[in-house]
Design an enzyme around this catalytic site. Structure first.
Site, PDB file in Angstrom:
ATOM      1  N   CYS A  84      59.142  24.355 -79.222  1.00 30.02           N
ATOM      2  CA  CYS A  84      59.229  25.773 -79.594  1.00 30.02           C
ATOM      3  C   CYS A  84      60.663  26.279 -79.569  1.00 30.02           C
ATOM      4  O   CYS A  84      61.347  26.218 -78.541  1.00 30.02           O
ATOM      5  CB  CYS A  84      58.360  26.609 -78.655  1.00 30.02           C
ATOM      6  SG  CYS A  84      58.469  28.383 -78.969  1.00 30.02           S
ATOM      7  N   ARG A  87      61.685  30.374 -77.411  1.00 30.96           N
ATOM      8  CA  ARG A  87      61.373  30.532 -75.993  1.00 30.96           C
ATOM      9  C   ARG A  87      62.209  31.555 -75.239  1.00 30.96           C
ATOM     10  O   ARG A  87      61.990  31.763 -74.046  1.00 30.96           O
ATOM     11  CB  ARG A  87      61.492  29.170 -75.292  1.00 30.96           C
ATOM     12  CG  ARG A  87      60.345  28.261 -75.618  1.00 30.96           C
ATOM     13  CD  ARG A  87      60.541  26.896 -74.973  1.00 30.96           C
ATOM     14  NE  ARG A  87      61.262  25.975 -75.821  1.00 30.96           N
ATOM     15  CZ  ARG A  87      61.734  24.799 -75.406  1.00 30.96           C
ATOM     16  NH1 ARG A  87      61.608  24.446 -74.146  1.00 30.96           N
ATOM     17  NH2 ARG A  87      62.354  23.990 -76.253  1.00 30.96           N
ATOM     18  N   TRP A 257      55.287  35.469 -82.623  1.00 34.04           N
ATOM     19  CA  TRP A 257      55.367  35.958 -83.996  1.00 34.04           C
ATOM     20  C   TRP A 257      55.915  34.824 -84.846  1.00 34.04           C
ATOM     21  O   TRP A 257      56.444  33.841 -84.322  1.00 34.04           O
ATOM     22  CB  TRP A 257      56.226  37.210 -84.099  1.00 34.04           C
ATOM     23  CG  TRP A 257      57.583  37.085 -83.469  1.00 34.04           C
ATOM     24  CD1 TRP A 257      58.661  36.386 -83.943  1.00 34.04           C
ATOM     25  CD2 TRP A 257      58.004  37.677 -82.226  1.00 34.04           C
ATOM     26  NE1 TRP A 257      59.725  36.509 -83.082  1.00 34.04           N
ATOM     27  CE2 TRP A 257      59.354  37.288 -82.020  1.00 34.04           C
ATOM     28  CE3 TRP A 257      57.380  38.511 -81.285  1.00 34.04           C
ATOM     29  CZ2 TRP A 257      60.082  37.704 -80.910  1.00 34.04           C
ATOM     30  CZ3 TRP A 257      58.114  38.916 -80.180  1.00 34.04           C
ATOM     31  CH2 TRP A 257      59.446  38.520 -80.005  1.00 34.04           C
ATOM     32  N   GLU A 262      58.305  28.831 -91.162  1.00 35.66           N
ATOM     33  CA  GLU A 262      57.021  28.163 -90.898  1.00 35.66           C
ATOM     34  C   GLU A 262      56.072  28.356 -92.079  1.00 35.66           C
ATOM     35  O   GLU A 262      55.293  27.476 -92.425  1.00 35.66           O
ATOM     36  CB  GLU A 262      56.351  28.741 -89.644  1.00 35.66           C
ATOM     37  CG  GLU A 262      57.147  28.568 -88.370  1.00 35.66           C
ATOM     38  CD  GLU A 262      56.391  29.139 -87.185  1.00 35.66           C
ATOM     39  OE1 GLU A 262      56.682  30.292 -86.798  1.00 35.66           O
ATOM     40  OE2 GLU A 262      55.497  28.447 -86.671  1.00 35.66           O
TER      41      GLU A 262
HETATM   42  N1  ARG Z   1      53.698  26.575 -87.499  1.00 39.23           N
HETATM   43  C1  ARG Z   1      52.422  27.149 -87.216  1.00 39.23           C
HETATM   44  C2  ARG Z   1      51.924  27.917 -88.426  1.00 39.23           C
HETATM   45  O1  ARG Z   1      52.563  27.957 -89.412  1.00 39.23           O
HETATM   46  C3  ARG Z   1      52.456  28.072 -86.015  1.00 39.23           C
HETATM   47  C4  ARG Z   1      53.058  27.495 -84.750  1.00 39.23           C
HETATM   48  C5  ARG Z   1      53.457  28.554 -83.753  1.00 39.23           C
HETATM   49  N2  ARG Z   1      54.449  29.445 -84.301  1.00 39.23           N
HETATM   50  C6  ARG Z   1      54.928  30.538 -83.703  1.00 39.23           C
HETATM   51  N3  ARG Z   1      55.823  31.243 -84.343  1.00 39.23           N
HETATM   52  N4  ARG Z   1      54.514  30.919 -82.524  1.00 39.23           N
HETATM   53  O2  ARG Z   1      50.897  28.551 -88.424  1.00 39.23           O
END
Ligand code: ARG
Length: 378
Positions: A84, A87, A257, A262
């Site tokens: 992560c 953090r 968030w 991602e």
């Molecule tokens: N990468 C994952 C997704 O696209 C989520 C993982 C956690 N991500 C976060 N920003 N807490 O759904």
């Protein structure tokens, strides 16, 4: 504990095995209690609590965390998440203690409430975890079978083509076998499947007001909205066990968030997910006949611009990979200053877009595994 096991008849061997496997490790419990007292001096001398915990484990094969221990354990598990990048704010995790909720219906209701609270009024997202009962020698804790509380269905169409999120084709077939019928769209929110400690799994549709979604538009290209892309506001991982002091909480959905990449560089871009780069490149009029035009890179940037712009426009909390990389190094420095190692996995920390222009790329990390932790048990 021992005497009782010896008194069992031979054909109960399997039950004994299960009991032994679920019985928790005293040394793990001790290590955690010591850590808790070390980092929380106001909790005082650890000795009385250590004796109590050792006694409970000897008597019942388990012990119960105080709320303060649970809150600290969940936060440190985040701090220990090697993959992560986000953090820095680990101390702000809001911990919802729902260890009294046993029924599948109760778990489903609390997951929905989690989403409402975590989404916040107007999309101000709050990092939140809801902790349900742990596995105990007598009874396993409940489980949510979904990978995340909110995810989109994937359907195999007749032509072999996939509608929706290809990652969840198998899961969609499983919920179909349990009686769920999705409308067959590209962004159908999957139902929750809750497996209680004892009894049958429960299928539960998430109410619309618990699922905030953001339509993806581009700040300059009007045609972008015609692609019909959207994404949910809250990433809430629901299939990791929270492990604290030898206890395993198999149902402890948590969220932060999103970082734009991602969604923009993985969920909507991966060839094995929504695979949108060729579509975006075509609308941009790029030359896709040769890799050397860098059409993939160009389309990837515009898709990521669109994701960040859309969340901003909708007022939903989101970070970008440049800001988050900087924050991560701040976090790392803070941890080292506190006399701790900040464990990290380079291959997950480096963003999936523009890795080398973020500062997290240009160094290595200590990838040791610490507990408390969020772990894959299934
Ligand atoms: N990468 C994952 C997704 O696209 C989520 C993982 C956690 N991500 C976060 N920003 N807490 O759904």
């Amino acid at each position: 504990m021992r005497t009782w096991i010896r008194s069992l008849r031979p054909f109960d061997a399997l039950a004994v095995q299960t009991i032994i496997e679920r019985t928790i490790d005293v040394r793990e419990a001790e290590r955690f209690i010591r850590l808790f007292h070390e980092e929380n001096p106001s909790a005082g001398d650890p000795q009385p609590r250590l004796r109590e915990v050792a006694r409970d484990i000897a008597r019942y094969g388990a012990y119960t965390h105080t709320y303060e221990e649970l809150q600290f354990g969940a936060r440190v598990a985040w701090r220990n998440s090697n993959r992560c990048i986000g953090r820095l704010y680990w101390r702000s995790l809001k911990v919802r203690d729902r260890r009294q909720v046993l029924s599948a219906e109760g778990v489903a209701i609390e997951c929905v409430e989690h989403l409402r609270e975590a989404t916040g009024e107007g999309g101000k997202i709050r990092p939140t975890i809801t902790v349900f009962p742990p596995d105990t020698p007598g009874l396993p804790g409940p489980r949510v079978l979904n990978e995340q509380l909110i995810r989109y269905a994937g359907y195999r169409a007749g032509s072999g083509e996939i509608i929706g999120d290809p990652r969840y084709v198998d899961f969609t077939e499983r919920v179909r076998a349990l009686g769920w019928r999705g409308p067959g769209g590209r962004f159908d929110v999957l139902p929750l499947v809750v497996q209680p400690g004892r009894g049958e799994p429960l299928l539960c549709n998430l109410p619309g007001d618990a699922v905030l979604e953001v339509p993806i538009v581009h700040p300059e290209y009007r045609w972008f909205e015609e692609l019909g892309l959207r994404w949910h506001a809250v990433p809430a991982i629901s299939n990791l066990c929270l492990e604290i002091g030898g206890l395993c909480y198999p149902c402890a959905p948590f969220n932060g968030w999103y970082m734009g990449a991602e969604i923009g560089a993985r969920n909507l871009a991966d060839v094995t997910r929504y695979h949108q780069l060729p579509v975006v490149a075509e609308r941009l009029g790029l030359d896709t006949s040769t890799e050397r035009s860098l059409w993939r890179d160009h389309a990837l940037v515009e898709l990521n611009v669109a994701v960040l712009h859309s969340f901003e426009r909708a007022g939903v909390t989101m970070t970008d990979h440049h800001t988050e990389s900087g924050r991560f190094l701040t976090h790392l420095a803070k941890e080292e200053k506190a006399g701790r190692v900040c464990p990290a996995d380079w291959s997950w920390i480096v963003p999936p877009i523009s890795g080398g222009v973020t500062p997290v790329f240009h160094r290595y990390y200590d990838n040791r595994v610490l507990t408390p932790a969020y772990v894959h048990h299934r």
